[in-house]
Design a protein around this motif. Structure first.
Motif, short mmCIF file in Angstrom:
data_model
loop_
_atom_site.label_atom_id
_atom_site.label_comp_id
_atom_site.label_asym_id
_atom_site.label_seq_id
_atom_site.Cartn_x
_atom_site.Cartn_y
_atom_site.Cartn_z
N ARG A 92 40.98 44.43 30.22
CA ARG A 92 41.08 44.79 32.54
C ARG A 92 40.87 46.02 33.07
NH1 ARG A 92 44.73 40.44 32.25
NH2 ARG A 92 43.92 39.10 30.52
N GLU A 109 45.38 36.00 33.30
CA GLU A 109 45.12 36.28 35.08
C GLU A 109 46.70 35.61 35.25
OE1 GLU A 109 41.43 36.60 35.55
OE2 GLU A 109 41.21 38.16 35.75
N ASN A 231 44.18 39.07 41.38
CA ASN A 231 43.17 38.71 40.62
C ASN A 231 42.65 38.11 40.07
OD1 ASN A 231 44.53 36.74 39.11
ND2 ASN A 231 45.34 37.84 38.22
N GLY A 261 41.14 42.63 37.94
CA GLY A 261 40.27 41.45 37.01
C GLY A 261 38.65 41.54 37.43
N THR A 264 36.55 40.67 40.60
CA THR A 264 37.34 39.42 41.99
C THR A 264 36.97 39.85 42.81
OG1 THR A 264 39.48 39.87 40.15
CG2 THR A 264 39.86 39.72 42.84
#
Length: 333
Positions: A92, A109, A231, A261, A264
């Motif tokens: 991540r 997530e 995220n 993330g 995103t």
């Protein structure tokens, strides 16, 4: 490590050995949830595997020093990050902040968001690379920063707005709303924070009087939906919550203390193109250094009918509208 110089133009992993990804995963997976900068990872790799580092310098036609080697590895990590994250879901990164931070998480997530919002995830962990034990990557000394609640973020946002944008911010407490429309009737109706910006600030008083008498626009109203973490699992939901809560204002923003993330921000920018709600990354340690990542698209007119609905339903918003009226009457905020 790479045996040959990295081709930045192609961005291809074909020019690098498989070992770099392996080394990155080795460090991160041994230190789950701890945040590392790419340079910290590069430093750990060169110190843990000095023979590979020396061989890379020797074989390269462009790398002569250890600092150049670190720069090269950092570039390779950054360039290959997107493909690695598609291959390895546990890898991540933070988004919208420089330098980007890398970490390893076995949580989904969705679980990350739930743990942050519930208070179960109480700390953000940062590695201290200068104390890494080369014989034991799990022995990294960690720095813990206590996570704040969403309510802790509101005064930080107000500070940022007033310091950086000359916008007077006010908290809107959804709990002070009536329940006239029944369960769910007020869902996604009230923003967390609202703002009032004097468009005549700094102008000569005669010009200000002329603007007031001409009924030209004197004020701009802002609306903010605040989140601890955004995220890919909640990006669309939180964005559309901001769209709904900001439908009355000139400018609407989704504000996040953490954006994490792969892809995103890309998703949020796609939504922005359609709906115009901007994105603010809130810096919890230094609120005045927060950043508007995507400027909101301005609506020239306020939705006064919606303002009326909000004022009827919520005491805080009613007081906000009183301040707006007083500004139109006196010019004071």
């Amino acid at each position: 490590l790479c045996a040959y110089p990295y081709d930045r133009a192609s961005g291809s992993e074909a020019t690098m050995s498989f070992a770099l990804k392996k080394r990155v995963v080795e460090l991160l997976s041994a230190n789950p949830e701890k945040r590392f900068k790419a340079r910290d990872i590069a430093l750990w790799i060169t110190e843990k595997y000095p023979e590979d580092a020396a061989a890379k310098i020797e074989r390269s036609v462009s790398i002569e020093t250890h600092d150049q080697l670190l720069y090269q590895i950092v570039a390779e990590i950054g360039a290959n990050r997107p493909s690695w994250q598609k291959q390895i879901p546990q890898l991540r990164t933070t988004e919208g902040v420089r330098p980007r931070l890398f970490y390893w998480s076995e949580k989904t997530e969705e679980q990350e968001v739930e743990d942050v919002e519930s208070g179960r995830d109480q700390f953000v962990k940062f590695a201290a690379p200068d104390e890494i034990r080369l014989d034991d990557p799990a022995g990294v000394a960690e720095k813990k920063i206590a996570r704040r609640s969403e309510h802790d973020l509101y005064p930080m946002l107000v500070e940022f707005l007033e310091f950086e944008h000359n916008v007077k911010g006010y908290r809107i407490d959804e709990k002070k709303s009536s329940n006239a429309y029944g369960a769910g009737g007020n869902k996604w109706l009230f923003p967390d924070v609202v703002g009032m910006e004097n468009l005549t600030d700094g102008l000569h008083r005669e010009v200000v009087t002329a603007i007031r008498e001409s009924r030209d626009r004197q004020i701009r109203l802002w609306s903010f939906e605040v989140k601890l973490l955004v995220n890919r699992s909640n990006a669309r939901e939180t964005y559309f919550q901001a769209v709904s809560n900001s439908s009355w204002a000139n400018l609407g923003y989704l504000v996040a203390a953490g954006i994490e993330g792969s892809e995103t921000l890309k998703e949020l920018r796609i939504l922005y193109a359609m709906h115009g709600i901007g994105i603010i990354r809130l810096d919890e340690e230094n609120p005045t250094e927060s950043e508007i990542l995507v400027p909101a698209r301005e609506r020239p007119d306020l939705e006064w009918a919606m303002c009326s609905r909000l004022a009827v339903e919520n005491k805080d918003f009613h007081q906000f509208m009183t301040k707006v009226r007083q500004f139109f009457q006196t010019g004071d905020m």
